[in-house]
Design a protein around this motif. Structure first.
Motif, short mmCIF file in Angstrom:
data_model
loop_
_atom_site.label_atom_id
_atom_site.label_comp_id
_atom_site.label_asym_id
_atom_site.label_seq_id
_atom_site.Cartn_x
_atom_site.Cartn_y
_atom_site.Cartn_z
N THR A 1 40.08 36.71 15.59
CA THR A 1 41.36 37.23 16.04
C THR A 1 41.22 37.49 17.53
O THR A 1 40.32 38.21 17.96
CB THR A 1 41.73 38.53 15.31
N SER A 2 42.07 36.86 18.32
CA SER A 2 41.95 36.92 19.78
C SER A 2 43.29 37.26 20.40
O SER A 2 44.36 37.08 19.78
CB SER A 2 41.46 35.57 20.32
N TYR A 3 43.24 37.73 21.63
CA TYR A 3 44.43 38.22 22.30
C TYR A 3 44.56 37.62 23.71
O TYR A 3 43.57 37.32 24.36
CB TYR A 3 44.39 39.75 22.40
N PHE A 4 45.81 37.49 24.14
CA PHE A 4 46.06 37.04 25.50
C PHE A 4 45.89 38.19 26.49
O PHE A 4 46.17 39.35 26.18
CB PHE A 4 47.49 36.49 25.64
N SER A 5 45.43 37.86 27.68
CA SER A 5 45.40 38.82 28.78
C SER A 5 45.90 38.12 30.04
O SER A 5 45.88 36.89 30.12
CB SER A 5 43.99 39.38 29.00
N ALA A 6 46.38 38.90 30.98
CA ALA A 6 46.89 38.35 32.24
C ALA A 6 45.81 38.40 33.30
O ALA A 6 45.23 39.47 33.56
CB ALA A 6 48.12 39.12 32.69
N MET A 7 45.50 37.26 33.89
CA MET A 7 44.57 37.24 35.02
C MET A 7 45.31 37.64 36.30
O MET A 7 46.54 37.57 36.37
CB MET A 7 43.97 35.84 35.18
N ALA A 8 44.55 38.08 37.28
CA ALA A 8 45.14 38.25 38.60
C ALA A 8 45.62 36.88 39.09
O ALA A 8 45.18 35.84 38.58
CB ALA A 8 44.10 38.83 39.57
N ALA B 1 45.15 45.36 49.85
CA ALA B 1 43.98 44.52 49.57
C ALA B 1 42.95 44.65 50.69
O ALA B 1 43.27 44.98 51.83
CB ALA B 1 44.41 43.06 49.42
N SER B 2 41.69 44.38 50.34
CA SER B 2 40.58 44.50 51.29
C SER B 2 40.12 43.12 51.75
O SER B 2 39.95 42.22 50.93
CB SER B 2 39.40 45.24 50.65
N LEU B 3 39.92 42.99 53.06
CA LEU B 3 39.46 41.74 53.64
C LEU B 3 37.97 41.86 53.93
O LEU B 3 37.51 42.81 54.57
CB LEU B 3 40.22 41.45 54.94
N TRP C 1 38.40 35.91 38.59
CA TRP C 1 38.08 34.82 39.50
C TRP C 1 36.81 35.16 40.26
O TRP C 1 36.62 36.31 40.66
CB TRP C 1 39.23 34.59 40.49
N ASP C 2 35.92 34.19 40.45
CA ASP C 2 34.72 34.47 41.23
C ASP C 2 35.04 34.39 42.73
O ASP C 2 36.20 34.16 43.12
CB ASP C 2 33.56 33.54 40.84
N ASP C 3 34.03 34.58 43.58
CA ASP C 3 34.28 34.63 45.02
C ASP C 3 34.61 33.27 45.62
O ASP C 3 34.90 33.17 46.81
CB ASP C 3 33.10 35.26 45.76
N GLY D 1 39.48 44.89 42.42
CA GLY D 1 38.29 44.19 41.94
C GLY D 1 38.46 42.70 41.73
O GLY D 1 37.55 42.04 41.24
N GLN D 2 39.62 42.14 42.10
CA GLN D 2 39.88 40.72 41.91
C GLN D 2 40.11 40.05 43.25
O GLN D 2 40.81 40.58 44.13
CB GLN D 2 41.13 40.52 41.04
N VAL D 3 39.54 38.86 43.44
CA VAL D 3 39.79 38.06 44.64
C VAL D 3 41.19 37.46 44.53
O VAL D 3 41.50 36.77 43.55
CB VAL D 3 38.75 36.94 44.80
#
Length: 357
Positions: A237-244, A284-286, A136-138, A341-343
């Motif tokens: 050939t592609s794979y699933f990944s879990a996002m934050a 988490a960091s604010l 996710w972007d900021d 590293g994820q928002v």
């Protein structure tokens, strides 16, 4: 089960004695007649749970499977998906099944975050391997980085598949969002690396699918994949990944600064405290817009109400600064709360703190 090629039998169906005949895609298949079996040994329960969960997942991902898998000579695209994802089947069996009342897309999201899962979950089967990472972007919009084993070409189609599940009035609901991007000459020219494509809401506006979701949905969990199809029909050939978890957009009702560099960020009540923060906020960091990186704020605890439910966050300046009782005037832009590293949240209603002289 056996396949019979016999002029004497021909195209047959039905049962005779202990055998059952059926015709599928021109073949006559004979198998032992199914009889009721209510035995429930631990091994049988695990075995059935695995098949049930993968079948539920296949139904939820029907649109993705139609893009990512061909029918086999004597089976469906769904059969092909099932065959390629035995690692997930075994994972479910080892766990003894999944929560049957939970959405299969949520179960997959949890599994992909579990480091104990053995293997990968295949979203598409082809000749060209593609890997993709999603974040996710900021501003809380999705960004995809797609790595091809060969150079991207004009006319290549990138299909982004998002399996989205979230809480809506305390009920978990799901949907699949499919976004196709056909690469033009300008897209290829804009790539810094011909084998790496970075796609965001600017290069592909449809990628920001959040407007398609029900207003008020929270704790949004997403599994994602990128499927590349060449103009000649060749598929990756592609794979699933879990996002934050999709960043929560929320507003606090109050915040106060305490001694020792501590701050309490309060929400109006436990009912409006975001569910995702209950799970992911600690550590988490604010980040306040405009402040330097040397001013680091970390969530160390929850503020709880009389029933023990979280209604706020305890945030500490890791350097131990003290702040003036009143923060700087004027609302700042939403502050981002990030972890690994994820928002994970965009929090409005905060004001930039002022260091004491």
């Amino acid at each position: 089960m056996a396949t019979v090629n016999s002029n004497a039998i021909g195209k047959s169906s039905g049962s005779a004695g202990v055998l059952t005949y059926r015709t599928l895609r021109g073949r006559t298949i004979v198998s032992a007649r199914i009889v009721s079996n209510n035995s429930r040994t631990e091994r049988q329960v695990r075995h059935r749970a695995g098949f049930t969960e993968v079948q539920r997942l296949g139904k939820a991902l029907k649109r993705v499977i139609e893009v990512g898998f061909d029918k086999t000579a004597f089976g469906s695209a769904n059969n092909n998906f099932f065959k390629q994802n035995r690692a997930y089947l075994e994972y479910v069996r080892e766990k003894g099944g999944m929560e049957k009342h939970s959405a299969p897309l949520y179960n997959l999201w949890e599994a992909l975050r579990d480091k104990q899962i053995k293997g990968i979950v295949v979203a598409a089967l082809g000749e060209e391997e593609v890997t993709a990472t999603f974040r996710w972007d900021d501003k809380g919009a999705p960004v995809a980085e797609v790595t091809h084993y060969q150079d991207f070409q004009v006319g290549d189609s990138v299909t982004f598949a998002f399996g989205v599940t979230g809480l809506f009035y305390s009920k978990r609901v799901s949907r699949v969002v499919m976004v196709e991007k056909v690469l033009a000459e300008t897209d290829i020219a804009g790539l810094a690396n011909k084998q790496l494509g970075v796609f965001d809401k600017d290069s592909c506006p449809e990628l920001d699918f959040r407007g398609l979701l029900s207003e008020g949905m929270e704790d949004i969990c997403v599994v994602a994949a990128a499927i590349v199809t060449a103009p000649n029909g060749g598929r990756s050939t592609s794979y699933f990944s879990a996002m934050a978890v999709c960043p929560v957009v929320c507003t606090v009702s109050e915040h106060r600064y305490l001694d020792g560099g501590k701050m309490e960020v309060m929400f109006a009540s436990a009912e409006v405290f975001p569910a995702a923060l209950s799970r992911d906020a600690i550590g988490a960091s604010l980040c306040f817009p405009g402040l330097t990186g040397s001013q680091s704020y970390v969530v160390t605890d929850f503020v709880k109400d009389g029933q023990g439910q979280p209604i706020g966050l305890v945030v500490e300046d890791q350097i131990g600064h003290d702040y003036s009782i009143e923060p700087l005037g004027g609302d700042s832009e939403p502050c981002s709360l990030s972890k690994d590293g994820q928002v994970i949240a965009l929090i409005g209603g905060l004001k930039t703190p002022e260091l004491m002289a």
